[in-house]
Scaffold this motif. Structure first.
Motif, PDB file in Angstrom:
ATOM      1  N   GLY A   1    -141.071  48.524  -2.339  1.00 25.72           N
ATOM      2  CA  GLY A   1    -140.102  48.646  -3.433  1.00 25.72           C
ATOM      3  C   GLY A   1    -139.147  47.466  -3.478  1.00 25.72           C
ATOM      4  N   TYR A   2    -138.755  46.957  -2.302  1.00 27.24           N
ATOM      5  CA  TYR A   2    -137.880  45.779  -2.267  1.00 27.24           C
ATOM      6  C   TYR A   2    -138.598  44.556  -2.837  1.00 27.24           C
ATOM      7  CZ  TYR A   2    -134.445  48.234   0.637  1.00 27.24           C
ATOM      8  OH  TYR A   2    -133.492  49.102   1.083  1.00 27.24           O
ATOM      9  N   THR A   3    -139.864  44.383  -2.507  1.00 24.16           N
ATOM     10  CA  THR A   3    -140.607  43.231  -3.032  1.00 24.16           C
ATOM     11  C   THR A   3    -140.718  43.307  -4.555  1.00 24.16           C
ATOM     12  OG1 THR A   3    -142.751  44.346  -2.743  1.00 24.16           O
ATOM     13  CG2 THR A   3    -141.933  43.049  -0.892  1.00 24.16           C
ATOM     14  N   GLN A   4    -140.918  44.499  -5.073  1.00 29.58           N
ATOM     15  CA  GLN A   4    -141.003  44.655  -6.529  1.00 29.58           C
ATOM     16  C   GLN A   4    -139.668  44.363  -7.197  1.00 29.58           C
ATOM     17  OE1 GLN A   4    -142.463  48.663  -6.861  1.00 29.58           O
ATOM     18  NE2 GLN A   4    -144.600  48.100  -6.419  1.00 29.58           N
ATOM     19  N   SER A   5    -138.569  44.784  -6.540  1.00 30.30           N
ATOM     20  CA  SER A   5    -137.236  44.507  -7.092  1.00 30.30           C
ATOM     21  C   SER A   5    -136.962  43.004  -7.101  1.00 30.30           C
ATOM     22  CB  SER A   5    -136.174  45.227  -6.274  1.00 30.30           C
ATOM     23  OG  SER A   5    -136.344  46.626  -6.343  1.00 30.30           O
ATOM     24  N   LEU A   6    -137.359  42.322  -6.041  1.00 30.78           N
ATOM     25  CA  LEU A   6    -137.156  40.873  -5.987  1.00 30.78           C
ATOM     26  C   LEU A   6    -137.964  40.161  -7.068  1.00 30.78           C
ATOM     27  CD1 LEU A   6    -137.245  40.367  -2.106  1.00 30.78           C
ATOM     28  CD2 LEU A   6    -135.266  40.077  -3.609  1.00 30.78           C
ATOM     29  N   GLU A   7    -139.154  40.662  -7.326  1.00 31.87           N
ATOM     30  CA  GLU A   7    -139.978  40.059  -8.377  1.00 31.87           C
ATOM     31  C   GLU A   7    -139.319  40.222  -9.745  1.00 31.87           C
ATOM     32  OE1 GLU A   7    -144.633  40.144  -9.955  1.00 31.87           O
ATOM     33  OE2 GLU A   7    -143.944  41.498  -8.362  1.00 31.87           O
TER      34      GLU A   7
END
Length: 212
Positions: free
Chosen positions: A64-70
Protein backbone atom coordinates in the motif's frame (compact mmCIF):
# COMPACT_ATOMS: atom_id res chain seq x y z
CA UNK A 1 -9.76 20.71 -16.32
CA UNK A 2 -12.28 22.98 -14.64
CA UNK A 3 -14.87 20.18 -14.75
CA UNK A 4 -12.82 18.08 -12.32
CA UNK A 5 -12.37 20.90 -9.80
CA UNK A 6 -14.46 21.76 -6.80
CA UNK A 7 -16.96 24.61 -7.28
CA UNK A 8 -14.80 27.09 -5.37
CA UNK A 9 -11.75 26.38 -7.54
CA UNK A 10 -13.85 26.54 -10.71
CA UNK A 11 -14.92 30.05 -9.87
CA UNK A 12 -11.35 31.04 -8.99
CA UNK A 13 -9.87 29.78 -12.29
CA UNK A 14 -12.85 30.47 -14.56
CA UNK A 15 -11.05 33.20 -16.57
CA UNK A 16 -7.45 31.90 -16.13
CA UNK A 17 -5.38 30.40 -18.94
CA UNK A 18 -4.42 26.71 -18.64
CA UNK A 19 -0.67 27.37 -18.11
CA UNK A 20 -1.27 29.93 -15.40
CA UNK A 21 -3.80 27.63 -13.81
CA UNK A 22 -1.29 24.76 -13.64
CA UNK A 23 1.43 26.93 -12.15
CA UNK A 24 -0.95 28.29 -9.53
CA UNK A 25 -2.12 24.79 -8.61
CA UNK A 26 1.49 23.65 -8.27
CA UNK A 27 2.19 26.44 -5.86
CA UNK A 28 -0.90 25.55 -3.86
CA UNK A 29 -0.47 21.78 -3.61
CA UNK A 30 3.20 20.96 -4.32
CA UNK A 31 4.36 21.62 -0.78
CA UNK A 32 1.54 19.52 0.61
CA UNK A 33 2.33 16.66 -1.78
CA UNK A 34 6.02 16.81 -0.90
CA UNK A 35 5.25 16.53 2.81
CA UNK A 36 2.84 13.66 2.23
CA UNK A 37 5.39 11.82 0.10
CA UNK A 38 8.02 12.18 2.81
CA UNK A 39 5.68 10.80 5.49
CA UNK A 40 4.70 7.83 3.33
CA UNK A 41 8.33 7.05 2.49
CA UNK A 42 9.38 7.26 6.12
CA UNK A 43 6.57 4.94 7.18
CA UNK A 44 7.54 2.55 4.39
CA UNK A 45 11.13 2.34 5.66
CA UNK A 46 10.29 2.20 9.38
CA UNK A 47 7.65 -0.54 9.17
CA UNK A 48 9.21 -3.76 10.51
CA UNK A 49 7.75 -7.20 11.09
CA UNK A 50 8.20 -8.43 14.65
CA UNK A 51 8.93 -12.04 15.50
CA UNK A 52 5.74 -14.09 15.75
CA UNK A 53 3.51 -11.56 13.96
CA UNK A 54 1.59 -12.67 10.82
CA UNK A 55 3.36 -11.99 7.53
CA UNK A 56 0.54 -11.19 5.07
CA UNK A 57 -0.83 -8.03 6.77
CA UNK A 58 2.73 -6.70 6.94
CA UNK A 59 3.43 -7.24 3.23
CA UNK A 60 0.03 -5.84 2.21
CA UNK A 61 0.74 -2.71 4.27
CA UNK A 62 4.09 -2.19 2.53
CA UNK A 63 2.52 -2.71 -0.90
CA UNK A 64 0.00 0.00 0.00
CA UNK A 65 2.88 2.38 0.72
CA UNK A 66 4.43 1.69 -2.70
CA UNK A 67 1.11 2.42 -4.39
CA UNK A 68 0.76 5.68 -2.44
CA UNK A 69 4.25 6.74 -3.47
CA UNK A 70 3.43 6.01 -7.10
CA UNK A 71 0.32 8.20 -6.90
CA UNK A 72 2.45 10.98 -5.40
CA UNK A 73 4.77 10.87 -8.40
CA UNK A 74 7.50 8.78 -6.76
CA UNK A 75 7.17 5.22 -8.16
CA UNK A 76 9.61 2.64 -6.82
CA UNK A 77 11.45 0.15 -8.98
CA UNK A 78 10.56 -3.51 -8.48
CA UNK A 79 14.03 -4.27 -7.11
CA UNK A 80 13.93 -1.42 -4.57
CA UNK A 81 10.45 -2.42 -3.40
CA UNK A 82 11.38 -6.09 -2.88
CA UNK A 83 14.66 -5.19 -1.15
CA UNK A 84 12.81 -2.89 1.26
CA UNK A 85 10.31 -5.64 2.07
CA UNK A 86 13.09 -8.17 2.68
CA UNK A 87 14.92 -5.69 4.91
CA UNK A 88 11.79 -5.31 7.06
CA UNK A 89 11.71 -9.01 8.03
CA UNK A 90 12.86 -10.33 11.45
CA UNK A 91 15.95 -12.56 11.95
CA UNK A 92 13.93 -15.76 11.56
CA UNK A 93 13.73 -15.02 7.80
CA UNK A 94 17.49 -14.52 7.46
CA UNK A 95 18.01 -17.85 5.68
CA UNK A 96 15.27 -17.05 3.18
CA UNK A 97 16.76 -13.62 2.43
CA UNK A 98 20.20 -15.15 1.97
CA UNK A 99 18.90 -17.76 -0.46
CA UNK A 100 16.91 -15.12 -2.36
CA UNK A 101 20.00 -13.01 -3.02
CA UNK A 102 22.28 -16.01 -3.55
CA UNK A 103 20.14 -17.25 -6.45
CA UNK A 104 19.80 -13.76 -7.91
CA UNK A 105 16.02 -13.83 -7.85
CA UNK A 106 14.06 -10.92 -9.30
CA UNK A 107 10.44 -11.47 -8.33
CA UNK A 108 7.49 -9.17 -8.38
CA UNK A 109 6.06 -8.12 -5.04
CA UNK A 110 3.11 -10.48 -5.45
CA UNK A 111 5.43 -13.42 -6.22
CA UNK A 112 7.66 -12.50 -3.30
CA UNK A 113 4.60 -12.46 -1.05
CA UNK A 114 3.76 -16.05 -2.02
CA UNK A 115 7.33 -17.23 -1.39
CA UNK A 116 7.36 -15.54 2.00
CA UNK A 117 4.11 -17.25 3.01
CA UNK A 118 5.72 -20.62 2.31
CA UNK A 119 8.78 -19.60 4.33
CA UNK A 120 6.51 -18.51 7.17
CA UNK A 121 4.92 -21.97 7.36
CA UNK A 122 8.37 -23.63 7.46
CA UNK A 123 9.49 -21.29 10.25
CA UNK A 124 6.37 -22.12 12.29
CA UNK A 125 6.98 -25.88 11.88
CA UNK A 126 10.60 -25.58 12.97
CA UNK A 127 9.58 -23.46 15.96
CA UNK A 128 7.02 -26.06 17.06
CA UNK A 129 9.61 -28.84 16.79
CA UNK A 130 12.06 -26.87 18.93
CA UNK A 131 9.37 -26.23 21.56
CA UNK A 132 8.47 -29.93 21.63
CA UNK A 133 12.08 -30.92 22.18
CA UNK A 134 12.54 -28.32 24.92
CA UNK A 135 9.27 -29.34 26.58
CA UNK A 136 10.23 -33.00 27.08
CA UNK A 137 10.65 -33.98 30.75
CA UNK A 138 14.22 -34.10 31.87
CA UNK A 139 15.38 -37.26 33.60
CA UNK A 140 18.27 -37.39 35.99
CA UNK A 141 21.33 -38.65 34.21
CA UNK A 142 22.55 -42.12 35.15
CA UNK A 143 20.01 -42.43 37.98
CA UNK A 144 19.58 -46.14 37.20
CA UNK A 145 23.34 -46.65 37.00
CA UNK A 146 23.83 -44.86 40.31
CA UNK A 147 21.27 -47.07 42.04
CA UNK A 148 22.91 -50.18 40.58
CA UNK A 149 26.34 -49.01 41.73
CA UNK A 150 25.03 -48.44 45.25
CA UNK A 151 23.63 -51.99 45.36
CA UNK A 152 26.94 -53.40 44.11
CA UNK A 153 28.86 -51.53 46.77
CA UNK A 154 26.52 -52.80 49.44
CA UNK A 155 27.20 -56.41 48.35
CA UNK A 156 30.98 -55.92 48.32
CA UNK A 157 31.13 -54.55 51.87
CA UNK A 158 32.20 -57.25 54.33
CA UNK A 159 30.46 -56.73 57.66
CA UNK A 160 32.84 -56.02 60.52
CA UNK A 161 32.39 -58.59 63.32
CA UNK A 162 31.25 -57.18 66.59
CA UNK A 163 34.00 -57.08 69.22
CA UNK A 164 33.93 -60.08 71.59
CA UNK A 165 32.56 -59.38 74.97
CA UNK A 166 35.29 -59.36 77.58
CA UNK A 167 35.46 -62.58 79.62
CA UNK A 168 34.09 -62.31 83.08
CA UNK A 169 36.78 -62.51 85.72
CA UNK A 170 37.47 -61.39 89.25
CA UNK A 171 38.38 -57.78 89.77
CA UNK A 172 41.04 -56.57 92.18
CA UNK A 173 38.59 -56.26 95.06
CA UNK A 174 37.21 -59.81 94.86
CA UNK A 175 37.76 -61.66 98.18
CA UNK A 176 38.60 -65.38 98.19
CA UNK A 177 36.37 -67.26 100.63
CA UNK A 178 39.19 -69.79 101.39
CA UNK A 179 42.31 -67.75 101.98
CA UNK A 180 40.59 -64.39 102.40
CA UNK A 181 42.95 -62.94 99.81
CA UNK A 182 41.83 -60.53 97.07
CA UNK A 183 41.97 -60.62 93.30
CA UNK A 184 40.78 -64.23 92.79
CA UNK A 185 37.97 -66.62 93.50
CA UNK A 186 38.05 -69.62 95.74
CA UNK A 187 38.17 -72.15 92.88
CA UNK A 188 41.19 -70.38 91.46
CA UNK A 189 42.93 -70.10 94.78
CA UNK A 190 46.24 -72.00 94.80
CA UNK A 191 45.96 -72.72 98.50
CA UNK A 192 42.48 -74.12 98.04
CA UNK A 193 43.61 -76.28 95.14
CA UNK A 194 46.53 -77.60 97.23
CA UNK A 195 44.16 -78.33 100.10
CA UNK A 196 41.79 -80.28 97.85
CA UNK A 197 44.67 -82.19 96.30
CA UNK A 198 45.85 -83.41 99.71
CA UNK A 199 42.42 -84.82 100.34
CA UNK A 200 42.48 -86.59 97.01
CA UNK A 201 39.65 -84.60 95.47
CA UNK A 202 39.41 -82.27 92.49
CA UNK A 203 38.30 -78.68 92.02
CA UNK A 204 35.09 -78.40 90.00
CA UNK A 205 34.97 -75.36 87.72
CA UNK A 206 31.34 -74.23 87.53
CA UNK A 207 29.78 -70.89 86.92
CA UNK A 208 27.18 -69.15 89.00
CA UNK A 209 27.11 -70.17 92.65
CA UNK A 210 30.37 -72.11 92.31
CA UNK A 211 32.44 -68.99 92.05
CA UNK A 212 33.56 -69.42 95.70
Amino acid sequence: MLAYMEPELQQQFENVEAFDMIETLKGMFQTQARTERFNVWRSFLETKLKEGEPLSPHVIKLVGYTQSLEKLGFPLSQELATDTILASLPPSYAQFVQNYHMHGMEKKVTELHGMLKTAEEDIKKNTKQVLLVQGKPKFKKNSWAKKKAKKGKAKDVIPTPAPAAPKAGPDSETVCFFCKGTGHWKRNCSKYQAHVAKKGGSVTSTSGAGKD
